[in-house]
Design an enzyme around this catalytic site. Structure first.
Site, PDB file in Angstrom:
ATOM      1  CD  GLU A   1       2.053  -4.136 -20.357  1.00  0.00           C
ATOM      2  OE1 GLU A   1       1.211  -3.259 -20.162  1.00  0.00           O
ATOM      3  OE2 GLU A   1       3.231  -4.008 -19.965  1.00  0.00           O
TER       4      GLU A   1
ATOM      5  NE  ARG B   1      -3.534   0.088   2.584  1.00  0.00           N
ATOM      6  CZ  ARG B   1      -4.714   0.140   1.991  1.00  0.00           C
ATOM      7  NH1 ARG B   1      -5.175  -0.920   1.376  1.00  0.00           N
ATOM      8  NH2 ARG B   1      -5.429   1.251   2.011  1.00  0.00           N
TER       9      ARG B   1
ATOM     10  CG  ASN C   1      -4.953   4.665   4.127  1.00  0.00           C
ATOM     11  OD1 ASN C   1      -4.435   5.231   3.175  1.00  0.00           O
ATOM     12  ND2 ASN C   1      -5.813   3.666   3.983  1.00  0.00           N
TER      13      ASN C   1
HETATM   14  C1  AGP Z   1       2.486  -0.268 -19.165  1.00  0.00           C
HETATM   15  O1  AGP Z   1       1.592  -1.279 -19.010  1.00  0.00           O
HETATM   16  C2  AGP Z   1       3.886  -0.605 -19.154  1.00  0.00           C
HETATM   17  N1  AGP Z   1       4.247  -1.463 -18.116  1.00  0.00           N
HETATM   18  C3  AGP Z   1       4.879   0.480 -19.555  1.00  0.00           C
HETATM   19  O2  AGP Z   1       4.584   0.779 -20.874  1.00  0.00           O
HETATM   20  C4  AGP Z   1       4.942   1.784 -18.738  1.00  0.00           C
HETATM   21  O3  AGP Z   1       3.799   2.528 -18.941  1.00  0.00           O
HETATM   22  C5  AGP Z   1       6.199   2.561 -19.174  1.00  0.00           C
HETATM   23  O4  AGP Z   1       7.343   1.807 -18.864  1.00  0.00           O
HETATM   24  C6  AGP Z   1       6.292   3.921 -18.539  1.00  0.00           C
HETATM   25  O5  AGP Z   1       6.378   3.849 -17.156  1.00  0.00           O
HETATM   26  P1  AGP Z   1       6.170   5.128 -16.267  1.00  0.00           P
HETATM   27  O6  AGP Z   1       4.784   5.594 -16.478  1.00  0.00           O
HETATM   28  O7  AGP Z   1       6.429   4.655 -14.872  1.00  0.00           O
HETATM   29  O8  AGP Z   1       7.164   6.148 -16.713  1.00  0.00           O
END
Ligand code: AGP
Length: 606
Positions: A486, A27, A98
């Site tokens: 993904e 959390r 919280n």
């Molecule tokens: C999204 O599902 C991904 N895991 C990835 O594209 C992510 O959005 C990207 O690495 C950017 O991360 P951030 O928003 O923490 O910068």
């Protein structure tokens, strides 16, 4: 989102609090602290960083006392630091919290006038001072009077140094349960924190207060009347419970979307019912002189940026360029003084995004961060920050944070549009009202999950999936395809629907799955023509459309319906349906949903 835990009993409290907090670290984990009553006074132990830092610095087995409260923090107000970490103390009172106290600034001024001195940047400190202010020897009464003044969400655990055997707590719009033990009792934000000690709990409702001693639990409703509750026996295992009963963090997080949207939107509406961009006042003051707006990010954040471009250009008529941070950083972008750059990053630590942001600043542009993590590198280095209040996102696939990013862009875009005269007062009001309804409508999408589950069960074997859409559905199709790639390891592509016949149509074969985003009804005829082109090539057509869109239902083989809203906000609801579709396909394929292969949650290297 933070985690709180409390103990009163016969055993040493500190190790129990620490173990409980470990179970709540999901959390929040940027700092932690405990307060333990040693029979004479309350001792406070805090550390910035993860719990293990606190344990290293103050070994819990060396702390004595049988009453205590603990907290693991996810910073909202004030950066992660020892000073801002909980418990917060005022006089005899120690408090863990919280939630978000929305009117803390007003209360702070009021308390300062009464002579209270604030040492932290948190909203929580007002709660500590308020309880202290009203404390005349009865903790429950003091808490009752304090919370009558608080607006927002809070679960509070409270101790007083002159009461060595009692813990009081309250729940309002933030979770809190009571654990029932033998000569010991507990409070916690979530069941796993106490599961090792008891499986019998009381589930508090909004407004409920509780007074705990080692062998007595008294509960009260918001009117201060004594109440009884049924004992809830926990039958889940600890791992399951940490996910709130959900099988994976991803689906838990998707289900948090209504709250996340509400939390991101609500604090930005002022008492006159208008958007307030006070956090990014320098940026919004540039509205009328802004030459160009850049938005950069990676992955999902980039896809959110693309949707933001469509919206801002349409409403505010300000030119917006969206770029992958990894490209922007190296290509000597034409950006400079008079321009602004919004960087979007859930984690605030993505290496490419940070580098792009520094490049924009080096060129003289004003940089605003839309990020989810207070105290992250992006938030510290940006000129101004607009937080998405999504809470920690654990699953690698971003879901609730994406929704919050869209909400942030819609808020900023609408206010910009009004300031530059792109929309008039009536339309501004209409848009604001529509946005206010979105959190509830998001819940309706979640409530209709059965249809999506069924569709995923029927189609999870598709080898190639093509997402198509026009207008604002086009960037949404990119995000929808990314989710499928993904977490399902399925080949998925996104195309502007009008581009199909310029090449991608050659990929279609018998059984290809085409998911058409159909929320942009002003372009419906065009999208339907493209769908029919796909049908002619024997593709199976799934539509995602707003309810009442009869032509969408008639054209697609299957159609997922989302609640009706103004066209430009509909992608925010359709995104939830697309995320759920990917999630259920992933579970059918047996993929490790929360930790898909080859990926990491935060990409801090190039
Ligand atoms: C999204 O599902 C991904 N895991 C990835 O594209 C992510 O959005 C990207 O690495 C950017 O991360 P951030 O928003 O923490 O910068």
């Amino acid at each position: 989102m933070c985690g709180i835990v409390g103990y009163v009993g016969e055993r040493n409290a500190a190790p129990i609090l620490m173990k409980g907090l470990q179970k709540l670290e999901y959390r929040g984990y940027d700092s932690a602290g405990i307060a333990v009553h040693d029979g004479k006074k309350v001792n406070i132990y805090k550390a910035k960083g993860r719990l293990k830092v606190l344990e290293e610095r103050h070994p819990s087995d060396k702390i004595s006392g049988t009453l205590g409260i603990g907290h693991t923090r996810w910073a909202t107000h004030g950066e992660p630091s020892e000073l801002n970490s909980h418990p917060h103390v005022s006089g005899k009172i120690a408090v863990v919290h919280n939630g978000i106290i929305e009117n803390y600034q007003r209360l702070k001024l009021w308390l300062e006038e009464k002579g209270y001195h604030f040492v932290s940047e948190t909203d929580t400190e007002v709660a500590a001072h308020l309880v202290n202010h009203f404390y005349e020897g009865n903790l429950l009464q003091a808490l009752q009077r304090a919370i009558a003044l608080l607006e927002g969400s809070f679960a509070l655990g409270v101790l007083s140094s002159d009461v060595p055997d009692t813990l009081v707590a309250v729940r309002k719009s933030s979770p809190l349960i009571v654990g029932i033990g033998q000569n010991e009792n507990f409070i916690a934000s979530d069941i796993p924190a106490i599961l090792e000690h008891t499986r019998n709990v009381y589930l508090l409702d909004d407004g409920d207060m509780v007074v705990l001693k080692k062998n007595r639990i008294r509960m009260y409703n918001s009117l201060g009347e004594r109440i009884e509750k049924p004992v809830f026996n926990v039958t889940w295992d600890a791992d399951m419970a940490e996910k709130g009963g959900y099988a994976h963090f991803m689906v838990k997080e998707i289900n948090e979307t209504p709250k996340v949207l509400h939390d991101t939107l609500n604090p930005r509406i002022d008492k006159d019912g208008r958007f307030s961009l006070s956090e990014i006042s320098k940026f919004s003051a540039m509205a009328n002189t802004l030459k160009r707006l850049f938005i950069v990010g990676c992955g999902t954040a980039y896809n959110a940026a693309m949707l933001g471009k469509y919206y801002i250009e349409k409403m505010a008529r300000i030119p917006v360029e969206v770029e992958y941070a990894s490209e922007f950083r190296y290509r000597k972008p034409l950006i400079g003084k008079g321009d602004a750059c919004i960087v979007i990053s859930q984690s605030g630590e993505t290496a490419d995004t940070l580098a792009a942001m520094r490049e924009a600043q080096r060129c003289g542009a004003m940089v605003v961060a839309i990020t989810n993590v207070v105290g992250s590198s992006v938030s510290r280095e940006a000129d101004e920050v607009f937080y998405t209040w999504a809470g920690p996102e654990i699953a690698v696939a971003s879901t609730k944070a994406y929704s919050a990013q869209l909400m942030a862009l819609y808020i900023i875009g609408t206010e910009l549009a009004f300031r530059v005269g792109g929309i008039d007062e009536d339309y501004y009001r209409e848009l604001l009202t529509a946005l206010t309804a979105i959190p509830k409508q998001a819940q309706t999408v979640l409530d209709n999950v059965a249809r999506i589950q069924q569709l995923a069960a029927e189609r999870f074997n598709a080898k190639n999936v093509f997402y198509i859409g026009r207008g604002m559905d086009c960037p949404l199709s990119m995000e929808s395809a990314l989710k499928l790639k993904e977490i399902c390891y399925t080949h998925a592509e996104a195309f502007a629907a009008g581009e199909l016949k310029h090449g991608p149509l050659a990929l279609l074969e018998n059984g290809s799955l085409v998911v058409a985003l159909m929320t942009q009804e002003s372009l419906l005829d065009k999208t339907i023509s493209n769908m029919i082109e796909c049908r002619t090539r024997n593709a199976y057509l799934v539509g995602i459309a707003m309810e009442g869109n009869i032509r969408a239902v008639e054209t697609a083989d299957d159609c997922i319906l989302i609640p009706r809203t103004v066209e430009c906000f509909a992608p925010m609801l359709a995104a939830i349906a697309a995320q759920l579709f990917a999630y259920y396909i992933s579970t059918h394929k047996g993929v490790d949903v929360d930790k898909p292969r080859n990926l990491a949650k935060s990409v801090t290297v190039e």
